[in-house]
Design a protein around this motif. Structure first.
Motif, PDB file in Angstrom:
ATOM      1  N   GLU A 191       0.877  -1.180   0.000  1.00 22.76           N
ATOM      2  CA  GLU A 191       0.000   0.000   0.000  1.00 22.76           C
ATOM      3  C   GLU A 191       0.909   1.222   0.000  1.00 22.76           C
ATOM      4  O   GLU A 191       1.863   1.300   0.779  1.00 22.76           O
ATOM      5  CB  GLU A 191      -0.885  -0.002   1.251  1.00 22.76           C
ATOM      6  CG  GLU A 191      -2.050   0.930   1.170  1.00 22.76           C
ATOM      7  CD  GLU A 191      -3.237   0.387   0.391  1.00 22.76           C
ATOM      8  OE1 GLU A 191      -4.179   1.154   0.176  1.00 22.76           O
ATOM      9  OE2 GLU A 191      -3.239  -0.807  -0.007  1.00 22.76           O
ATOM     10  N   ILE A 192       0.632   2.168  -0.875  1.00 23.23           N
ATOM     11  CA  ILE A 192       1.455   3.369  -0.996  1.00 23.23           C
ATOM     12  C   ILE A 192       0.566   4.581  -0.753  1.00 23.23           C
ATOM     13  O   ILE A 192      -0.517   4.685  -1.335  1.00 23.23           O
ATOM     14  CB  ILE A 192       2.083   3.484  -2.400  1.00 23.23           C
ATOM     15  CG1 ILE A 192       2.916   2.244  -2.725  1.00 23.23           C
ATOM     16  CG2 ILE A 192       2.922   4.760  -2.512  1.00 23.23           C
ATOM     17  CD1 ILE A 192       3.291   2.126  -4.197  1.00 23.23           C
ATOM     18  N   ILE A 193       1.047   5.483   0.103  1.00 25.19           N
ATOM     19  CA  ILE A 193       0.353   6.745   0.336  1.00 25.19           C
ATOM     20  C   ILE A 193       1.324   7.872   0.036  1.00 25.19           C
ATOM     21  O   ILE A 193       2.442   7.887   0.559  1.00 25.19           O
ATOM     22  CB  ILE A 193      -0.140   6.876   1.790  1.00 25.19           C
ATOM     23  CG1 ILE A 193      -1.146   5.773   2.121  1.00 25.19           C
ATOM     24  CG2 ILE A 193      -0.760   8.263   2.031  1.00 25.19           C
ATOM     25  CD1 ILE A 193      -1.600   5.748   3.581  1.00 25.19           C
ATOM     26  N   THR A 194       0.900   8.814  -0.798  1.00 28.08           N
ATOM     27  CA  THR A 194       1.684  10.028  -1.014  1.00 28.08           C
ATOM     28  C   THR A 194       0.922  11.190  -0.396  1.00 28.08           C
ATOM     29  O   THR A 194      -0.303  11.222  -0.414  1.00 28.08           O
ATOM     30  CB  THR A 194       1.946  10.314  -2.506  1.00 28.08           C
ATOM     31  OG1 THR A 194       0.737  10.711  -3.152  1.00 28.08           O
ATOM     32  CG2 THR A 194       2.551   9.104  -3.199  1.00 28.08           C
ATOM     33  N   THR A 195       1.673  12.132   0.168  1.00 23.82           N
ATOM     34  CA  THR A 195       1.043  13.306   0.763  1.00 23.82           C
ATOM     35  C   THR A 195       1.682  14.563   0.188  1.00 23.82           C
ATOM     36  O   THR A 195       2.765  14.513  -0.399  1.00 23.82           O
ATOM     37  CB  THR A 195       1.201  13.337   2.303  1.00 23.82           C
ATOM     38  OG1 THR A 195       2.563  13.620   2.628  1.00 23.82           O
ATOM     39  CG2 THR A 195       0.766  12.032   2.951  1.00 23.82           C
ATOM     40  N   GLY A 196       1.013  15.679   0.404  1.00 22.55           N
ATOM     41  CA  GLY A 196       1.560  16.970   0.029  1.00 22.55           C
ATOM     42  C   GLY A 196       0.651  17.725  -0.924  1.00 22.55           C
ATOM     43  O   GLY A 196      -0.172  17.143  -1.628  1.00 22.55           O
ATOM     44  N   ARG A 197       0.825  19.014  -0.916  1.00 25.63           N
ATOM     45  CA  ARG A 197       0.053  19.890  -1.794  1.00 25.63           C
ATOM     46  C   ARG A 197       0.419  19.640  -3.255  1.00 25.63           C
ATOM     47  O   ARG A 197       1.503  19.164  -3.553  1.00 25.63           O
ATOM     48  CB  ARG A 197       0.356  21.360  -1.480  1.00 25.63           C
ATOM     49  CG  ARG A 197      -0.067  21.770  -0.104  1.00 25.63           C
ATOM     50  CD  ARG A 197       0.455  23.162   0.243  1.00 25.63           C
ATOM     51  NE  ARG A 197       0.097  23.473   1.604  1.00 25.63           N
ATOM     52  CZ  ARG A 197      -0.915  24.276   1.955  1.00 25.63           C
ATOM     53  NH1 ARG A 197      -1.610  24.881   1.032  1.00 25.63           N
ATOM     54  NH2 ARG A 197      -1.192  24.481   3.223  1.00 25.63           N
ATOM     55  N   GLY A 198      -0.489  19.999  -4.121  1.00 29.28           N
ATOM     56  CA  GLY A 198      -0.192  20.062  -5.544  1.00 29.28           C
ATOM     57  C   GLY A 198       0.056  18.740  -6.237  1.00 29.28           C
ATOM     58  O   GLY A 198       0.859  18.691  -7.171  1.00 29.28           O
ATOM     59  N   ALA A 199      -0.630  17.692  -5.832  1.00 27.81           N
ATOM     60  CA  ALA A 199      -0.424  16.398  -6.502  1.00 27.81           C
ATOM     61  C   ALA A 199      -0.657  16.558  -8.002  1.00 27.81           C
ATOM     62  O   ALA A 199      -1.710  17.048  -8.425  1.00 27.81           O
ATOM     63  CB  ALA A 199      -1.373  15.349  -5.940  1.00 27.81           C
ATOM     64  N   PRO A 200       0.309  16.166  -8.824  1.00 29.50           N
ATOM     65  CA  PRO A 200       0.142  16.286 -10.274  1.00 29.50           C
ATOM     66  C   PRO A 200      -1.001  15.402 -10.790  1.00 29.50           C
ATOM     67  O   PRO A 200      -1.278  14.332 -10.238  1.00 29.50           O
ATOM     68  CB  PRO A 200       1.478  15.800 -10.830  1.00 29.50           C
ATOM     69  CG  PRO A 200       2.445  15.914  -9.700  1.00 29.50           C
ATOM     70  CD  PRO A 200       1.636  15.686  -8.462  1.00 29.50           C
ATOM     71  N   GLU A 201      -1.643  15.842 -11.850  1.00 28.20           N
ATOM     72  CA  GLU A 201      -2.758  15.091 -12.448  1.00 28.20           C
ATOM     73  C   GLU A 201      -2.350  13.671 -12.820  1.00 28.20           C
ATOM     74  O   GLU A 201      -3.136  12.746 -12.688  1.00 28.20           O
ATOM     75  CB  GLU A 201      -3.302  15.816 -13.676  1.00 28.20           C
ATOM     76  CG  GLU A 201      -4.224  16.969 -13.347  1.00 28.20           C
ATOM     77  CD  GLU A 201      -5.446  16.572 -12.528  1.00 28.20           C
ATOM     78  OE1 GLU A 201      -6.094  15.542 -12.814  1.00 28.20           O
ATOM     79  OE2 GLU A 201      -5.745  17.317 -11.565  1.00 28.20           O
ATOM     80  N   GLU A 202      -1.122  13.499 -13.287  1.00 26.60           N
ATOM     81  CA  GLU A 202      -0.656  12.165 -13.686  1.00 26.60           C
ATOM     82  C   GLU A 202      -0.641  11.209 -12.497  1.00 26.60           C
ATOM     83  O   GLU A 202      -0.921  10.026 -12.656  1.00 26.60           O
ATOM     84  CB  GLU A 202       0.745  12.249 -14.308  1.00 26.60           C
ATOM     85  CG  GLU A 202       0.792  13.022 -15.612  1.00 26.60           C
ATOM     86  CD  GLU A 202       0.991  14.538 -15.443  1.00 26.60           C
ATOM     87  OE1 GLU A 202       1.348  15.193 -16.427  1.00 26.60           O
ATOM     88  OE2 GLU A 202       0.779  15.070 -14.321  1.00 26.60           O
ATOM     89  N   LEU A 203      -0.316  11.722 -11.313  1.00 25.57           N
ATOM     90  CA  LEU A 203      -0.351  10.902 -10.104  1.00 25.57           C
ATOM     91  C   LEU A 203      -1.796  10.610  -9.707  1.00 25.57           C
ATOM     92  O   LEU A 203      -2.138   9.478  -9.368  1.00 25.57           O
ATOM     93  CB  LEU A 203       0.402  11.600  -8.963  1.00 25.57           C
ATOM     94  CG  LEU A 203       0.494  10.843  -7.645  1.00 25.57           C
ATOM     95  CD1 LEU A 203       1.276   9.534  -7.812  1.00 25.57           C
ATOM     96  CD2 LEU A 203       1.142  11.712  -6.574  1.00 25.57           C
ATOM     97  N   ILE A 204      -2.616  11.620  -9.763  1.00 26.93           N
ATOM     98  CA  ILE A 204      -4.044  11.448  -9.450  1.00 26.93           C
ATOM     99  C   ILE A 204      -4.669  10.411 -10.382  1.00 26.93           C
ATOM    100  O   ILE A 204      -5.467   9.572  -9.949  1.00 26.93           O
ATOM    101  CB  ILE A 204      -4.758  12.810  -9.516  1.00 26.93           C
ATOM    102  CG1 ILE A 204      -4.315  13.670  -8.325  1.00 26.93           C
ATOM    103  CG2 ILE A 204      -6.267  12.649  -9.566  1.00 26.93           C
ATOM    104  CD1 ILE A 204      -4.748  15.118  -8.387  1.00 26.93           C
ATOM    105  N   ASP A 205      -4.293  10.444 -11.645  1.00 31.38           N
ATOM    106  CA  ASP A 205      -4.868   9.519 -12.630  1.00 31.38           C
ATOM    107  C   ASP A 205      -4.572   8.059 -12.314  1.00 31.38           C
ATOM    108  O   ASP A 205      -5.412   7.189 -12.576  1.00 31.38           O
ATOM    109  CB  ASP A 205      -4.345   9.846 -14.036  1.00 31.38           C
ATOM    110  CG  ASP A 205      -4.929  11.127 -14.599  1.00 31.38           C
ATOM    111  OD1 ASP A 205      -5.932  11.647 -14.057  1.00 31.38           O
ATOM    112  OD2 ASP A 205      -4.362  11.637 -15.593  1.00 31.38           O
ATOM    113  N   ILE A 206      -3.399   7.759 -11.772  1.00 29.10           N
ATOM    114  CA  ILE A 206      -3.058   6.351 -11.498  1.00 29.10           C
ATOM    115  C   ILE A 206      -3.439   5.933 -10.079  1.00 29.10           C
ATOM    116  O   ILE A 206      -3.322   4.755  -9.743  1.00 29.10           O
ATOM    117  CB  ILE A 206      -1.567   6.051 -11.772  1.00 29.10           C
ATOM    118  CG1 ILE A 206      -0.652   6.764 -10.771  1.00 29.10           C
ATOM    119  CG2 ILE A 206      -1.206   6.350 -13.212  1.00 29.10           C
ATOM    120  CD1 ILE A 206       0.770   6.235 -10.743  1.00 29.10           C
TER     121      ILE A 206
END
Length: 174
Positions: free
Chosen positions: A133-148
């Motif tokens: 399980e992977i969690i990324t945090t932080g402002r401004g998540a790029p759309e490419e990250l959101i898409d996957i």
């Protein structure tokens, strides 16, 4: 035993992205899961999560940034080197499957500001998500990250006590 392997992204202008990831780590610890948290833009042993890490079973927190202001428009070479080293550590954890949960704290802003090549990270996460399980945090998540991603939470600030002059408080804000 565990049905892990999804990618979660916590982003937005509001407070609580790292805290939400730590909540998942707490739940994972309760189920005996091993968690590794890499904090990309932090290196301060006085952060509450750094001090608490020793009390959570199977939880390792590594601060892989430095305790200094990062100029995202013109990052210092040392910051770029530290971010790269942290990313290499994250890749090793995923390749070797040594954690059940991997939290990549502040990776979103690292990607959004180009401190790591976005395409490289996205390609790697596409290939290796599925076991950990992977969690990324932080402002401004790029759309490419959101898409996957399998889950995206956008935390929006509605009201914040900082605007009333309340300073950062130990144990609440860091």
């Amino acid at each position: 035993m565990k049905d892990y392997g999804l990618l979660q992204v916590y982003t937005g202008s509001g407070k609580g992205k790292t805290t939400a990831a730590l909540g998942v780590a707490l739940r994972a610890a309760g189920r005996g899961a091993k968690t590794v948290m890499l904090s990309f833009l932090k290196d301060d042993p006085d952060y509450g999560e750094a001090m608490a890490a020793q009390y959570l079973p199977h939880f390792l927190l590594r601060q892989v940034g430095r305790d200094a202001f990062v100029n995202f428009h013109n990052p210092d070479p040392i910051d770029l080197k530290m971010v790269r080293k942290g990313w290499e550590e994250a890749k090793k954890i995923l390749i070797e499957d040594t954690a059940d949960l991997l939290i990549l704290d502040e990776l979103n802003i690292v990607l959004a500001t180009g401190m790591l090549p976005l395409e490289e990270v996205i390609d790697f996460l596409k290939k290796y998500k599925g076991k950990t399980e992977i969690i990324t945090t932080g402002r401004g998540a790029p759309e490419e990250l959101i898409d996957i991603a399998d889950l995206v939470t956008d935390m929006q600030e509605i009201k914040h006590y900082f605007h009333k002059g309340v300073s950062s408080r130990d144990g609440i804000d860091h």
